[in-house]
Structures are given as C-alpha cells and as structure tokens.
Motif scaffolding. Structure first.
Motif, PDB file in Angstrom:
ATOM      1  N   PRO A  47       6.962  -3.891 -13.205  1.00  0.00           N
ATOM      2  CA  PRO A  47       6.261  -3.480 -11.998  1.00  0.00           C
ATOM      3  C   PRO A  47       5.683  -4.719 -11.289  1.00  0.00           C
ATOM      4  O   PRO A  47       5.512  -5.775 -11.909  1.00  0.00           O
ATOM      5  CB  PRO A  47       5.129  -2.593 -12.527  1.00  0.00           C
ATOM      6  N   GLY A  50      -0.069  -7.528 -10.462  1.00  0.00           N
ATOM      7  CA  GLY A  50      -1.313  -7.060  -9.857  1.00  0.00           C
ATOM      8  C   GLY A  50      -2.039  -8.198  -9.153  1.00  0.00           C
ATOM      9  O   GLY A  50      -1.719  -9.373  -9.329  1.00  0.00           O
ATOM     10  N   HIS A  51      -2.988  -7.832  -8.383  1.00  0.00           N
ATOM     11  CA  HIS A  51      -3.762  -8.862  -7.709  1.00  0.00           C
ATOM     12  C   HIS A  51      -5.182  -8.345  -7.538  1.00  0.00           C
ATOM     13  O   HIS A  51      -5.460  -7.155  -7.758  1.00  0.00           O
ATOM     14  CB  HIS A  51      -3.153  -9.224  -6.347  1.00  0.00           C
ATOM     15  N   ASP A  74      -8.351  -4.397  -7.169  1.00  0.00           N
ATOM     16  CA  ASP A  74      -8.368  -4.778  -5.754  1.00  0.00           C
ATOM     17  C   ASP A  74      -9.624  -4.149  -5.131  1.00  0.00           C
ATOM     18  O   ASP A  74      -9.779  -2.917  -5.187  1.00  0.00           O
ATOM     19  CB  ASP A  74      -7.097  -4.269  -5.082  1.00  0.00           C
ATOM     20  N   GLN A  79      -7.488  -0.218  -6.453  1.00  0.00           N
ATOM     21  CA  GLN A  79      -6.329  -0.099  -7.346  1.00  0.00           C
ATOM     22  C   GLN A  79      -6.521  -1.054  -8.515  1.00  0.00           C
ATOM     23  O   GLN A  79      -6.718  -2.249  -8.332  1.00  0.00           O
ATOM     24  CB  GLN A  79      -5.029  -0.437  -6.604  1.00  0.00           C
ATOM     25  N   THR A  81      -5.098  -2.853 -12.046  1.00  0.00           N
ATOM     26  CA  THR A  81      -3.844  -3.298 -12.645  1.00  0.00           C
ATOM     27  C   THR A  81      -4.136  -3.900 -14.015  1.00  0.00           C
ATOM     28  O   THR A  81      -5.088  -4.666 -14.167  1.00  0.00           O
ATOM     29  CB  THR A  81      -3.155  -4.359 -11.772  1.00  0.00           C
ATOM     30  N   GLU A  83      -2.643  -6.314 -16.817  1.00  0.00           N
ATOM     31  CA  GLU A  83      -1.611  -7.307 -17.175  1.00  0.00           C
ATOM     32  C   GLU A  83      -1.662  -7.466 -18.686  1.00  0.00           C
ATOM     33  O   GLU A  83      -2.724  -7.725 -19.250  1.00  0.00           O
ATOM     34  CB  GLU A  83      -1.912  -8.643 -16.489  1.00  0.00           C
ATOM     35  N   LEU A 119       2.939   4.241 -18.511  1.00  0.00           N
ATOM     36  CA  LEU A 119       2.860   2.984 -17.763  1.00  0.00           C
ATOM     37  C   LEU A 119       4.213   2.259 -17.794  1.00  0.00           C
ATOM     38  O   LEU A 119       4.627   1.678 -16.807  1.00  0.00           O
ATOM     39  CB  LEU A 119       1.768   2.099 -18.360  1.00  0.00           C
ATOM     40  N   SER A 129       2.859  -6.353 -15.756  1.00  0.00           N
ATOM     41  CA  SER A 129       1.691  -5.739 -15.121  1.00  0.00           C
ATOM     42  C   SER A 129       1.955  -4.270 -14.870  1.00  0.00           C
ATOM     43  O   SER A 129       3.047  -3.903 -14.409  1.00  0.00           O
ATOM     44  CB  SER A 129       1.412  -6.430 -13.783  1.00  0.00           C
ATOM     45  N   PHE A 130       0.966  -3.463 -15.178  1.00  0.00           N
ATOM     46  CA  PHE A 130       1.102  -2.016 -14.967  1.00  0.00           C
ATOM     47  C   PHE A 130      -0.015  -1.531 -14.037  1.00  0.00           C
ATOM     48  O   PHE A 130      -1.201  -1.694 -14.376  1.00  0.00           O
ATOM     49  CB  PHE A 130       0.985  -1.265 -16.296  1.00  0.00           C
ATOM     50  N   PRO A 131       0.343  -0.962 -12.906  1.00  0.00           N
ATOM     51  CA  PRO A 131      -0.691  -0.324 -12.079  1.00  0.00           C
ATOM     52  C   PRO A 131      -1.258   0.872 -12.837  1.00  0.00           C
ATOM     53  O   PRO A 131      -0.494   1.660 -13.389  1.00  0.00           O
ATOM     54  CB  PRO A 131       0.069   0.123 -10.835  1.00  0.00           C
ATOM     55  N   THR A 161     -12.253   1.129 -18.138  1.00  0.00           N
ATOM     56  CA  THR A 161     -11.974   0.688 -16.769  1.00  0.00           C
ATOM     57  C   THR A 161     -13.134   0.984 -15.815  1.00  0.00           C
ATOM     58  O   THR A 161     -13.527   0.126 -15.007  1.00  0.00           O
ATOM     59  CB  THR A 161     -10.721   1.404 -16.248  1.00  0.00           C
TER      60      THR A 161
END
Lengths: 173, 348
Positions: A47, A50-51, A74, A79, A81, A83, A119, A129-131, A161
C-alpha cells in the motif's frame, strides 16, 4: 521376448517417445501460475507509504515475530498509517495482518473476529505501510497475526491508536 | 531353476536386494521429509508425506523402466533385473499410499464420497490448469495394481509368458499417464523446479535409454543373409561363437541361439520359457544354458530343464560345413533331443 512381443514393445516405446515429451512440454507451457506477493510490482504489493506526524515508534512481539513499527497520522485528514517491519519472516502459511477493535487478550488462539479489518500480508521482512481504518482514530485496538493456512491467530498486540493520537494532538503547539 | 509354480524361494541375493530396496525407500523418504521441513518450515506433515510418497514412486518407476535397456546396453546391470518385480510391487505400494493420503487430505472433509470427489471434482472445468489429473493417476494406479497383483510366478505360469508379458508392457501406458498426472497436477499449481527436473529428466533418460537399446537391437531382427544348404540356413562362422556362449540369429521369423560348448554346437529357441528372456545372451553354466534374466536352465542338446524341473523349449538341427554354421529353420517340438554338431570331426 518373441518377435511379436518385441515388435509391440518397439511400437509402444516409439509412440511414447513421440507423444510424451510433446505432451509434457505442453503441460509446462500452458501453466497459468498465480503470482505470489514477491512477484508483484511494488506499487501493487505494498500500500502507499503513509505520511504525516510520527506518533510512536515501537518494537513489539507479534506471535513469535519481533516487529518494528511506526505509527503516523495526517493531522488534516486524521488518517492513521502503520509502518511495520518484521525482523524475521513469520514462516507461517499465508500470514495476514488484521486490525481489530477488540483487546488482544480476547483474540489470541481464536479466529478472526467479524469486525476485524484485513490490513494485508505480512510475509517476508520488507517494510510496508498499512492505512488503518477510520475507527482506529477514535478507539484503541489491537493487531492480529493470522495464518490462513493454519486457520488460527498466531499472535496479537495492543495498538493504542486513539490514545497516541490524543497525546500527539496535545503535544502540538 | 524352474518356472513350475511354487512358493517364493528366498535366497541370499533376494534378501540383499530387498534389504537395499527397503533401505533406499526409507532413506529417500527420510531425506525428502527432512529437507522439506528444513526448506519449508510451514509445510504440514501430511503434505510432505504425500509429496514424498509420490516422488518416491516416480523415482522408483523411472529406475524400473531404465533397468531393461541398461541390461541390453551393458550386461553388468543384469543383477538389477533379477528381482525387478519386487521393485514394481514396492513402487505400486508407494503410489497407492500417495493416492490414499491425497484423498484423505484433499477429498475426505466434505459431504461427498471422497473417491467420487477425487474423480469428479475438477471434471466440469476444461482448461488445462483444471484438467482432472486425478483420473490419470487413478488409471495408472489401476494398471500398476494389475501388474502387482499378477507379479507372482503363479500368474506367470497361469497366464502363459506371452500374455503375462503383454500385460506387464502396460507399464509404459502407466508411465505416460503418471507423467501427465504430474504435469497437469502438481506442476500446474507451483513452480517446483526440482519436480520439473525429476519428471522431465527422468523422461529423457527413460526414452533415451530405450531408443539406444532399441537401435542396437534392430540389427538382430534382420533375416539371416547367409547361404542355404539342403534347407539349412547359414547363421555365422564357428569362430564367431565364444566357448560357452551363443550367437543369436533370426531363423523362420524367430530368434534362435546357437551355443558352443565342449567342441559342440547346439541350437535352441532364444526365448526362455519363464519370462521369455533372451537365452542367447546367457551362457552355459554347469553344462546348462542359463538365462541371464533369472537363471532358468536348459540342457543345450535337449532344450529341457534338468530333472526334476519340467521347462522345455524348441530345439533345432545344426550342421557345420567348412567352419560355417548352418541351422534348419524348422523347429523340433520343445524338449526334443537333437544330436549336437561336432566342430572338429574325429579323424579315423
């Protein structure tokens, strides 16, 4: 052998020599192999990366595999993510990673709960990376490592999270 | 020795042969399972065993098919032929175990009869990768069962050697079915270089050896081109035959073997009464023609096994003229005594 049997034997071997190599080659040439994840282009295998802000860097045990992870969020879209990098190949048939809103104690050894979200595959030691689902921003959950081959959960770990996201928001000026 | 029916005669050679066979099979399975668990830690024991049994049967069948032509090419391989039927029965048992475990593993967990599931599961879908390869394996297993069930000398004597031999030639059909069973089955699903090499390499070796042996045999089926003297056909010169050995020639549509021994020549059918082995490729041991395949023996001038045994083969009249050997194409009834031809006439 007598002559009649020798002739029959000769014809059988000659027929086999003519037909069998061609037929066997045909079976090999007509194979339609299912591509493994290792053969997929990177853009399809993983995927998108992420950022956003790194909320936590953790190392934890998932079943028998130690994994390194970074949780990112983000700030605009909220969102999240994950990693993740397994230190060793899980070496289990079809290892799949799930996010579950349940606590890990309830998951280990049992099947995947119906509200768990797949995922992706965790085969190999590549970083991917998995959203995470939207729910991960509003509640703590857990990660499950599930073997499709064995039809069982191999391990679980908490993934707080919501708590980390709240701490990240509080830390921002 | 005799082809007369009797219980299996165990001897030291058979114990050694079967001991090596059992050790080889068990060693292969242990090596295969150990390597599988080492290379694929996630493989289940059932899957590893199914693959191990299947490849063991394939390796053994390939070896069995190589023994015949190898013996034609080089006589040093003849000891392998001696107990080949035990190899065949062992191979059948391995193939049967492979089939039983596969049916349990892949077809026994549904609500359909496992055998029905195995034989009809993929029949409805025609593309190559869904070809019902199980049917090919099942057909091969049926042939191998018939061969294993009739492998004893009782069936050889009951069916007669030509019928028995024809039945056992079906092994080539079984081999073809098995190659396609693997090609359309296991090799469709996975990239198994080892299995591809095992099947493809085995195919090349089996067919290559048969073609080489067949090419060398081809000359033996040409008619004797020598002179004809009073209805006798010239087959060779006396000097062409080594002491206690034979020269094979095609006379009257069948092969005969002219043996030289103790200054004499005798001619008999080249076909052993036991399994139709090539008597002319054997030698005279203790005064008897001895078949190279299983050691069955015949008196050269009578074409009959020494008492108390009862096997008999046709005999032929032989003459020697000017160092040349002539044979009458008309055979005598099996077991008929024929005066041997003297190589050097005694001077008065």
């Amino acid at each position: 052998m007598n002559r009649r049997l020798r002739h029959r034997h000769r014809w059988m071997v000659l027929s086999l020599a003519l037909v069998l190599p061609a037929a066997f080659s045909w079976t090999l040439a007509s194979r339609r192999l299912d591509p493994g994840t290792g053969q997929l282009p990177a853009v399809l295998a993983d995927p998108p990366a992420g950022h956003g802000q790194v909320l936590a860097v953790r190392e934890f045990l998932l079943g028998s595999v130690i994994v390194n992870s970074r949780l990112m969020a983000d700030s605009a879209s909220r969102q999240m993510t994950l990693e993740i990098t397994p230190r060793t190949d899980p070496r289990e048939p079809d290892p799949l990673l799930y996010w579950s809103p349940e606590a890990p104690e309830a998951e280990s050894g049992s099947g995947v709960p119906p509200d768990a979200v797949l995922l992706g595959s965790l085969r190999g030691t590549r970083t991917r990376s998995f959203p995470l689902p939207k729910d991960a921003a509003t509640r703590d959950g857990s990660l499950l490592l599930y073997s499709l081959g064995h039809q069982s959960v191999l391990g679980a770990a908490t993934l707080p999270t919501q708590s980390l996201l709240a701490q990240g928001a509080a830390a921002r000026p | 020795m005799s082809a007369h029916y009797q219980a299996v005669n165990w001897n030291r050679q058979k114990y050694i042969y079967d001991g090596l066979l059992a050790g080889g099979v068990l060693g292969y399975l242990a090596l295969f399972l150990g390597t599988s668990f080492l290379l694929y830690p996630s493989i289940t024991a059932e899957t590893a065993l199914i693959r191990g049994l299947g490849t063991a049967a394939l390796v053994l069948l390939t070896l069995i098919l190589c023994i015949g032509p190898l013996c034609r090419i080089d006589r040093r391989f003849l000891p392998l032929l001696y107990n080949r039927r035990h190899l065949g029965v062992t191979m059948f048992l391995l193939a049967l175990s492979h089939a039983v475990f596969s049916i349990i593993q892949f077809h026994a967990l549904g609500d359909m009869n496992p055998l029905v599931s195995a034989l009809t599961g993929t029949w409805r879908v025609p593309p190559v990768d869904r070809f019902p390869f199980e049917l090919l394996g099942f057909a091969a297993l049926l042939i191998l069962f018939l061969m294993a069930a009739t492998s004893h000398d009782y069936w050889l004597a009951t069916l007669t050697p030509p019928v028995w031999k024809s039945l056992h030639m079906m092994v080539y059909v079984a081999y073809g079915l098995i190659v396609l069973h693997v090609g359309l089955g296991a090799l469709q699903a996975e990239r198994q270089t080892g299995l591809t090499l095992l099947v493809g390499g085995g195919l090349i070796v089996v067919l290559g050896l048969h073609l080489v042996a067949g090419w060398r045999e081809r000359a033996g089926d040409g008619p004797a081109a020598g002179a004809v003297l009073d209805g006798f056909v010239e087959v060779c010169r006396v000097d062409d035959i080594r002491e206690n050995r034979a020269r094979i020639a095609l006379i009257g549509g069948e092969r005969v073997a002219v043996f030289r021994y103790e200054g004499k020549l005798s001619c008999v059918s080249n076909v052993c009464a036991h399994q139709n082995g090539p008597l002319g490729e054997g030698k005279i041991v203790d005064g008897c023609i001895t078949c190279p395949w299983h050691g069955y023996q015949y008196l050269p001038d009578r074409g009959s096994s020494p008492p108390p045994f009862t096997e008999r083969i046709p005999t032929f009249d032989v003459r020697v003229r000017d160092g040349r050997v002539f044979v009458n194409p008309r055979p005598h009834p099996p077991g008929t005594r024929v005066e041997p031809a003297l190589i050097h006439r005694v001077m008065p």
